[in-house]
Design an enzyme around this catalytic site. Structure first.
Site, PDB file in Angstrom:
ATOM      1  CD  GLU A  89      -3.283   0.401   2.077  1.00 15.72           C
ATOM      2  OE1 GLU A  89      -4.240  -0.342   1.802  1.00 15.72           O
ATOM      3  OE2 GLU A  89      -3.153   0.933   3.184  1.00 15.72           O
ATOM      4  CG  HIS A 118       6.548 -28.967   1.550  1.00 18.40           C
ATOM      5  ND1 HIS A 118       7.065 -30.201   1.255  1.00 18.40           N
ATOM      6  CD2 HIS A 118       7.238 -28.518   2.639  1.00 18.40           C
ATOM      7  CE1 HIS A 118       8.014 -30.504   2.136  1.00 18.40           C
ATOM      8  NE2 HIS A 118       8.142 -29.499   2.987  1.00 18.40           N
ATOM      9  CE  LYS A 150     -11.333   3.013   2.356  1.00 21.77           C
ATOM     10  NZ  LYS A 150     -10.640   3.907   3.267  1.00 21.77           N
TER      11      LYS A 150
HETATM   12  O1  PA5 Z   1      -2.884   1.658   6.090  1.00 21.87           O
HETATM   13  C1  PA5 Z   1      -3.989   2.138   5.948  1.00 21.87           C
HETATM   14  O2  PA5 Z   1      -4.193   3.352   6.018  1.00 21.87           O
HETATM   15  C2  PA5 Z   1      -5.192   1.245   5.722  1.00 21.87           C
HETATM   16  O3  PA5 Z   1      -4.828  -0.086   5.577  1.00 21.87           O
HETATM   17  C3  PA5 Z   1      -6.144   1.362   6.901  1.00 21.87           C
HETATM   18  O4  PA5 Z   1      -5.508   0.942   8.077  1.00 21.87           O
HETATM   19  C4  PA5 Z   1      -7.421   0.534   6.690  1.00 21.87           C
HETATM   20  O5  PA5 Z   1      -8.039   0.907   5.493  1.00 21.87           O
HETATM   21  C5  PA5 Z   1      -8.379   0.739   7.851  1.00 21.87           C
HETATM   22  O6  PA5 Z   1      -8.658   2.100   8.006  1.00 21.87           O
HETATM   23  P1  PA5 Z   1      -9.248   2.683   9.329  1.00 21.87           P
HETATM   24  O7  PA5 Z   1      -8.234   2.539  10.401  1.00 21.87           O
HETATM   25  O8  PA5 Z   1      -9.545   4.108   9.014  1.00 21.87           O
HETATM   26  O9  PA5 Z   1     -10.487   1.896   9.654  1.00 21.87           O
END
Ligand code: PA5
Length: 464
Positions: free
Chosen positions: A294, A323, A437
């Site tokens: 990410e 494996h 989203k």
């Molecule tokens: O790293 C990130 O920003 C995302 O993976 C968030 O942690 C994830 O989308 C969850 O978001 P939130 O903490 O706002 O619920």
């Protein structure tokens, strides 16, 4: 205790051969790349963007974590963490490494009366009903974790949990079973905490989800099950100090980032496989996978120009994936680097008895120990990869304790921000997840979001 170490001979040309990195480049071109990356990371640090670096020194947060953990910890039979992505993976990695993979099977005495630990991540009705059908809500604390306070999977499960608590306990007692971890001032969860008087912890505004494991997001669930936040933070602080080194060869996070980036960009090794040889680190691989993917997989560079860049992380587990994936790692496309994680001493010791000395296929295993077999398999795999010109790195800790986990978390978070600078992208944002989203909100009928027209998945009759 010896500090965490990084061995990188098996990415270098002397050991690996022609696909390896020439050691002269480490002191030349790669050292220069590192200096440029370091300058950018220093600017980010000075501008306050890298909030995770301040967490090890945040005494106020530790005090609050301890107070909350002491007031809840041994009172409940179950702790359920409701969160997803960065709001769950770090806590999972920390607790699994330190409690083991079968914590919930231990008796109350063996757990020292700390609660059993469960995670509700996915909006999957099967996992939700299986868990909620088996635990007693009257003896359960729910830690709802969301930085934004609006993530659909988390908030939907929170709403369902709240309804279940209300039915079981009556409205006035619900708040005593909830604990929110969210933004210090913004978002619906913060609003609810204030309106309903639910105890809450703050995630500093400059700490994003996947960089939040050292905040109450990871440390609070850890403390509730008996993990000392100070020890984790001490390990993290020590690693942050080591990673201030201005010489590439002395900077562990700089090396991880520069070597993986160079193997990708200069050598086409864009798949970065994290392969711990310890079941307790399986979730650390998943945490790293999210952090690397990410943060570095981006469609825009630092000047706003369109790019399609980023390495592909792959979470694996040794020796299990010998494996499964190893055939591909050994003979498939030469586009992979393996990052082995090794803990030198396991907690358990299992002697392998010599029971069939005349059976050649079993006799060699006798009079040894399971941990020895696991380490021999790791060494053999690394050597086999090396002999076929396939690079690997080794990160090694003495044992899995809270300090070592702090070191590991800080190492990879810092490597990620160096990686952002090297790939020329912003490692702290995630614009690519927004469209999905928005479409979800629209389809679920959220005000202000259009219920978009979706292209049918069998458009044109492509269905059999
Ligand atoms: O790293 C990130 O920003 C995302 O993976 C968030 O942690 C994830 O989308 C969850 O978001 P939130 O903490 O706002 O619920």
């Amino acid at each position: 205790m010896t500090p965490l170490s990084l061995s990188y001979a098996n990415v270098m040309a002397p050991a690996l051969g022609s696909g390896g990195i020439d050691p002269e480049r480490l002191d030349g071109e790669l050292a220069e790349r590192f200096q440029r990356a370091r300058a950018r990371v220093d600017r980010q640090r000075e501008s306050g963007e890298l909030g995770f670096l301040d967490l090890p020194g945040d005494r106020g947060a530790v005090k609050a974590i301890r107070e909350v953990a002491d007031s809840f910890g041994q009172w409940f039979e179950n702790l359920v963490v409701v969160g997803i992505g960065g709001s769950s993976l770090g806590a999972r990695a920390l607790t699994e490494a330190l409690l083991g993979v079968h914590w919930n099977l231990r008796s109350d005495e063996e757990r020292d009366h700390f609660p059993r630990l469960h995670f509700l991540e996915n909006a999957d009705p099967d996992s939700f009903t299986e868990l909620l059908g088996r635990i007693d809500p009257r003896r359960t604390l729910f830690n709802v974790v969301s930085k934004s306070g609006s993530t659909a999977e988390t908030m939907a499960q929170f709403l369902a949990v709240e309804g279940i608590l209300e039915a079981a306990l009556g409205e006035e007692k619900v708040g005593g079973h909830l604990l929110f971890t969210t933004d210090p001032s913004a978002g619906p969860l913060r609003k609810l905490a204030e309106a309903r008087g639910v105890p809450s912890m703050a995630i500093p505004a400059n700490v994003g989800g996947r960089f939040s494991v050292l905040s109450p997001v990871g440390l609070l669930p850890g403390a509730i099950v008996g993990i000392d936040p100070d020890e984790v933070l001490a390990g993290a602080a020590e690693m942050a100090r080591r990673c201030e080194a201005d010489q590439l060869r002395e900077n562990p996070a700089g090396l991880v980032a520069v070597l993986l980036h160079s193997l990708d960009r200069d050598g086409g090794r864009s798949v970065h496989v994290m392969m711990p040889y310890a079941d307790r680190l399986r979730n650390l691989s998943l945490w790293f996978q999210q952090l690397w993917a990410e943060s570095l997989g981006k469609g825009q560079d630092l000047d706003g120009r369109p790019v399609e860049t980023g390495p592909t992380p792959l979470a694996a587990l040794g020796a299990v994936d010998q494996h499964s994936l190893l055939q591909l790692l050994m003979e498939g496309p030469r586009d992979k680097v393996v990052l082995f994680l090794r803990r030198k001493e396991a907690e358990g010791r299992v002697e392998i008895p010599q029971r069939y000395p005349d059976e050649e296929a079993l006799a060699y295993l006798g009079d040894s120990e399971l941990g020895e077999l696991l380490e021999v398999e790791r060494r053999a795999t690394a050597e086999a990869l090396r002999r076929s010109g396939r690079p690997s790195l080794v990160v090694e800790v003495d044992r899995l304790d809270a300090r070592a986990m702090g070191e590991l978390f800080m190492l990879f978070q810092l490597a990620t921000v160096y990686g952002g600078a090297l790939y020329g992208v912003d490692p702290l944002d995630q614009p690519g997840v927004e469209l999905g989203k928005r479409l979800t909100y629209g389809l679920m009928g959220r005000t202000g979001f259009d219920a978009a027209e979706l292209a049918p998945e069998d458009a044109g009759g492509f269905r059999v």
